[in-house]
Design a protein around this motif. Structure first.
Motif, PDB file in Angstrom:
ATOM      1  N   VAL A   9       0.888  -1.122  -0.026  1.00 11.78           N
ATOM      2  CA  VAL A   9      -0.182  -0.087  -0.247  1.00 11.78           C
ATOM      3  C   VAL A   9       0.791   1.384  -0.234  1.00 11.78           C
ATOM      4  CG1 VAL A   9      -1.796   1.196   1.400  1.00 11.78           C
ATOM      5  CG2 VAL A   9      -1.678  -1.233   1.544  1.00 11.78           C
ATOM      6  N   PRO A  10       0.532   2.041  -0.921  1.00 10.15           N
ATOM      7  CA  PRO A  10       1.251   3.426  -0.851  1.00 10.15           C
ATOM      8  C   PRO A  10       1.386   4.131   0.521  1.00 10.15           C
ATOM      9  CG  PRO A  10       0.146   3.478  -2.744  1.00 10.15           C
ATOM     10  CD  PRO A  10      -0.470   2.178  -1.834  1.00 10.15           C
ATOM     11  N   ALA A  11       2.705   4.551   1.026  1.00 12.40           N
ATOM     12  CA  ALA A  11       2.750   5.125   2.412  1.00 12.40           C
ATOM     13  C   ALA A  11       1.918   6.295   2.400  1.00 12.40           C
ATOM     14  CB  ALA A  11       4.104   5.212   2.843  1.00 12.40           C
ATOM     15  N   LYS A  12       1.974   7.031   1.147  1.00 10.58           N
ATOM     16  CA  LYS A  12       1.452   8.485   1.244  1.00 10.58           C
ATOM     17  C   LYS A  12      -0.268   8.114   1.561  1.00 10.58           C
ATOM     18  CE  LYS A  12      -0.426  11.900  -2.234  1.00 10.58           C
ATOM     19  NZ  LYS A  12      -0.352  12.399  -3.347  1.00 10.58           N
ATOM     20  N   ALA A  13      -0.926   7.114   1.087  1.00 17.81           N
ATOM     21  CA  ALA A  13      -2.300   6.786   1.301  1.00 17.81           C
ATOM     22  C   ALA A  13      -2.496   6.494   2.883  1.00 17.81           C
ATOM     23  CB  ALA A  13      -2.812   5.698   0.335  1.00 17.81           C
ATOM     24  N   LEU A  14      -1.718   5.592   3.336  1.00 17.99           N
ATOM     25  CA  LEU A  14      -1.699   5.120   4.677  1.00 17.99           C
ATOM     26  C   LEU A  14      -1.459   6.519   5.641  1.00 17.99           C
ATOM     27  CD1 LEU A  14       0.052   1.828   4.661  1.00 17.99           C
ATOM     28  CD2 LEU A  14      -2.516   2.124   4.901  1.00 17.99           C
ATOM     29  N   ARG A  15      -0.586   7.519   5.536  1.00 15.63           N
ATOM     30  CA  ARG A  15      -0.682   8.485   6.105  1.00 15.63           C
ATOM     31  C   ARG A  15      -1.787   9.413   6.207  1.00 15.63           C
ATOM     32  NH1 ARG A  15       4.439   9.050   3.021  1.00 15.63           N
ATOM     33  NH2 ARG A  15       6.102   8.468   4.368  1.00 15.63           N
ATOM     34  N   GLU A  16      -2.722   9.256   5.302  1.00 17.69           N
ATOM     35  CA  GLU A  16      -4.032  10.169   5.204  1.00 17.69           C
ATOM     36  C   GLU A  16      -4.785   9.007   6.101  1.00 17.69           C
ATOM     37  OE1 GLU A  16      -4.477  13.093   4.322  1.00 17.69           O
ATOM     38  OE2 GLU A  16      -2.384  13.063   3.310  1.00 17.69           O
ATOM     39  N   VAL A  17      -4.807   7.779   5.943  1.00 19.69           N
ATOM     40  CA  VAL A  17      -5.526   6.814   6.982  1.00 19.69           C
ATOM     41  C   VAL A  17      -5.108   7.362   8.426  1.00 19.69           C
ATOM     42  CG1 VAL A  17      -6.018   4.654   7.510  1.00 19.69           C
ATOM     43  CG2 VAL A  17      -5.831   5.194   5.105  1.00 19.69           C
ATOM     44  N   GLU A  18      -3.934   7.322   9.062  1.00 23.50           N
ATOM     45  CA  GLU A  18      -3.692   7.580   9.979  1.00 23.50           C
ATOM     46  C   GLU A  18      -4.307   8.884  10.620  1.00 23.50           C
ATOM     47  OE1 GLU A  18       0.513   8.801  12.601  1.00 23.50           O
ATOM     48  OE2 GLU A  18       0.589   8.288  10.455  1.00 23.50           O
ATOM     49  N   ARG A  19      -4.107   9.993   9.583  1.00 26.86           N
ATOM     50  CA  ARG A  19      -4.577  11.143  10.089  1.00 26.86           C
ATOM     51  C   ARG A  19      -6.116  11.306  10.296  1.00 26.86           C
ATOM     52  NH1 ARG A  19      -2.516  13.848   6.223  1.00 26.86           N
ATOM     53  NH2 ARG A  19      -0.765  15.088   7.400  1.00 26.86           N
ATOM     54  N   ALA A  20      -6.743  10.541   9.426  1.00 28.23           N
ATOM     55  CA  ALA A  20      -8.146  10.144   9.451  1.00 28.23           C
ATOM     56  C   ALA A  20      -8.597   9.435  10.897  1.00 28.23           C
ATOM     57  CB  ALA A  20      -8.877   9.473   8.250  1.00 28.23           C
ATOM     58  N   LEU A  21      -7.711   8.515  11.332  1.00 31.34           N
ATOM     59  CA  LEU A  21      -8.137   7.947  12.480  1.00 31.34           C
ATOM     60  C   LEU A  21      -7.851   8.664  13.854  1.00 31.34           C
ATOM     61  CD1 LEU A  21      -6.280   4.347  11.546  1.00 31.34           C
ATOM     62  CD2 LEU A  21      -8.570   4.860  12.011  1.00 31.34           C
ATOM     63  N   GLY A  22      -7.435   9.851  13.690  1.00 31.62           N
ATOM     64  CA  GLY A  22      -7.335  10.826  14.844  1.00 31.62           C
ATOM     65  C   GLY A  22      -8.640  10.967  15.371  1.00 31.62           C
ATOM     66  N   GLN A  23      -9.796  10.951  14.366  1.00 34.35           N
ATOM     67  CA  GLN A  23     -11.111  11.227  14.855  1.00 34.35           C
ATOM     68  C   GLN A  23     -11.703  10.069  15.408  1.00 34.35           C
ATOM     69  OE1 GLN A  23     -11.749  14.485  14.969  1.00 34.35           O
ATOM     70  NE2 GLN A  23      -9.948  14.719  13.765  1.00 34.35           N
ATOM     71  N   SER A  24     -11.259   8.815  14.790  1.00 37.09           N
ATOM     72  CA  SER A  24     -12.061   7.678  15.290  1.00 37.09           C
ATOM     73  C   SER A  24     -10.971   6.357  15.342  1.00 37.09           C
ATOM     74  CB  SER A  24     -12.833   7.438  14.446  1.00 37.09           C
ATOM     75  OG  SER A  24     -13.468   6.000  14.534  1.00 37.09           O
ATOM     76  N   GLY A  25     -11.013   5.647  16.343  1.00 35.32           N
ATOM     77  CA  GLY A  25     -10.133   4.409  16.323  1.00 35.32           C
ATOM     78  C   GLY A  25     -10.709   3.124  15.624  1.00 35.32           C
ATOM     79  N   GLN A  26     -11.761   3.432  14.992  1.00 36.92           N
ATOM     80  CA  GLN A  26     -12.129   2.072  13.969  1.00 36.92           C
ATOM     81  C   GLN A  26     -12.051   2.463  12.701  1.00 36.92           C
ATOM     82  OE1 GLN A  26     -13.142  -0.772  15.672  1.00 36.92           O
ATOM     83  NE2 GLN A  26     -12.539   0.348  17.433  1.00 36.92           N
ATOM     84  N   VAL A  27     -11.465   1.367  11.712  1.00 31.66           N
ATOM     85  CA  VAL A  27     -11.342   1.539  10.502  1.00 31.66           C
ATOM     86  C   VAL A  27     -12.034   0.144   9.680  1.00 31.66           C
ATOM     87  CG1 VAL A  27      -9.186   0.550  10.650  1.00 31.66           C
ATOM     88  CG2 VAL A  27      -9.732   2.037   8.367  1.00 31.66           C
ATOM     89  N   ARG A  28     -12.765   0.150   8.573  1.00 32.53           N
ATOM     90  CA  ARG A  28     -12.971  -0.843   7.981  1.00 32.53           C
ATOM     91  C   ARG A  28     -12.242  -0.909   6.720  1.00 32.53           C
ATOM     92  NH1 ARG A  28     -17.138  -1.619   4.228  1.00 32.53           N
ATOM     93  NH2 ARG A  28     -18.022   0.528   4.713  1.00 32.53           N
ATOM     94  N   ILE A  29     -11.607  -2.070   6.288  1.00 29.09           N
ATOM     95  CA  ILE A  29     -10.788  -2.029   5.201  1.00 29.09           C
ATOM     96  C   ILE A  29     -11.300  -3.088   4.264  1.00 29.09           C
ATOM     97  CG2 ILE A  29      -8.548  -2.752   4.558  1.00 29.09           C
ATOM     98  CD1 ILE A  29      -7.568  -1.965   7.312  1.00 29.09           C
ATOM     99  N   TYR A  30     -11.262  -2.572   2.871  1.00 33.44           N
ATOM    100  CA  TYR A  30     -11.239  -3.663   1.823  1.00 33.44           C
ATOM    101  C   TYR A  30      -9.944  -3.859   1.019  1.00 33.44           C
ATOM    102  CZ  TYR A  30     -12.698  -5.398  -2.733  1.00 33.44           C
ATOM    103  OH  TYR A  30     -12.879  -6.330  -3.607  1.00 33.44           O
ATOM    104  N   PHE A  31      -9.688  -5.195   0.899  1.00 28.29           N
ATOM    105  CA  PHE A  31      -8.274  -5.409   0.132  1.00 28.29           C
ATOM    106  C   PHE A  31      -8.561  -6.343  -0.886  1.00 28.29           C
ATOM    107  CE2 PHE A  31      -4.047  -5.936  -0.022  1.00 28.29           C
ATOM    108  CZ  PHE A  31      -3.180  -4.917   0.788  1.00 28.29           C
TER     109      PHE A  31
END
Length: 311
Positions: free
Chosen positions: A193-215
């Motif tokens: 996964v591009p690190a750039k995309a995961l950095r944005e996921v990390e930033r979004a997780l600042g508002q919530s601890g839960q994430v749903r992922i499709y791979f």
């Protein structure tokens, strides 16, 4: 399209999708924000053709559903500077009018049907959820990802889920960071996964601890509250980082309080000089000595630690 929204909600959603929009692109419409109104929700989308971010915000009033593509930078800069309050947005053809307290802005947009949106195409992928530990996993590895676009595989993070264990690994060929965490997921998947995309996921997780992922086989999607992030996976084979970890017993093992060691090294870095600024660590007995020097001066500190093996 015709709706009313608060400046706070509109600007908040814009600031999220802007991180996916390039300042310049051969495809001019890729520098736009796609605004879509349906029900009582306003959906904003931005993409750089490799990553797409979608954010939703509640509307105060919706008079007519529809969509429009408007230049991202200009619109966001003006919205950021308008007075606080309600903003009315109305489109007619390619013309979009933003009415705010004391004035209005009229923008010529682009055909929304030409917006380069992409969503999850591979329906054969796996879907699962992760908890708060995922943000800590991202923080622990993303700093080690490379930034050289000539070697794209190093700009990604290996994502591997197997037997309920998620393993993330990132390297720029000089340093390596690996994080493993247990999960409740029963599926298996792997990809880079591009690190750039995961950095944005990390930033979004600042508002919530839960994430749903499709791979999937070529794409991944991350859903956090009102934010959706889609990204293409990086093609190629990630380096076999497990072979890079020495298997022989360590020559020297140092155990100490992490906070003490990190704080001492950070102080030493301030005075580190030379062509290659460095900090010297010396382990002996029950002490870890930290030294640095430059033309300005030098620093020496001792940290209590347990040292096993050779000095």
């Amino acid at each position: 399209m015709h709706f009313v929204i608060s400046k706070e909600n509109l600007l908040g959603a814009m600031s999220i999708v802007l991180r996916a929009i390039p300042s310049r692109s051969p495809l001019e419409i890729a520098t736009c924000i796609l605004i879509r109104v349906a029900g009582n929700s306003v959906e904003l989308t931005g993409t750089d053709l490799e990553m797409m971010i979608r954010s939703r915000a509640p509307a105060l009033e919706v008079y007519r559903e529809g969509e429009a593509a408007v230049p991202a930078r200009q619109v966001s800069e003006i919205v950021r500077r308008v007075p606080e309050g309600k903003i009315e947005v109305q489109s007619s053809g390619r013309s979009v009018v933003f009415t705010y307290p004391g004035g209005e802005m009229r923008i010529t947009g682009f055909p929304p049907e030409e917006f380069p949106s992409f969503a999850v195409e591979d329906r054969e992928g796996e879907s699962f959820a992760l908890g708060e530990g995922f943000r800590e996993a991202l923080r622990s590895v993303l700093y080690a990802a490379g930034k050289d676009d000539l070697r794209p595989i190093f700009t990604g993070t290996q994502f591997e889920l197997q037997d309920g264990v998620l393993t993330l690994a990132a390297t720029d060929a000089h340093r390596l960071a690996v994080f493993e965490m247990g999960t409740d997921a029963t599926v298996s998947c792997a990809g880079v996964v591009p690190a750039k995309a995961l950095r944005e996921v990390e930033r979004a997780l600042g508002q919530s601890g839960q994430v749903r992922i499709y791979f999937g086989s070529s794409q991944a999607a991350f859903f956090v509250d009102t934010v959706e992030l889609y990204t293409r996976l990086i093609e190629g084979r990630f380096p076999d980082w497990r072979r890079a970890i020495p298997q022989a017993p360590p020559r020297t093992m140092v155990r100490g309080r992490l906070g003490n060691v990190v704080n001492t090294i950070e102080r030493a870095q301030v005075l580190a000089g030379g062509d290659t600024p460095s900090v010297l660590l010396r382990a002996s007995g029950t002490v870890l000595s930290v030294l640095s020097q430059s033309e300005i001066g030098e620093l020496r500190e001792n940290v209590q630690a347990e040292v096993e093996g050779e000095e």
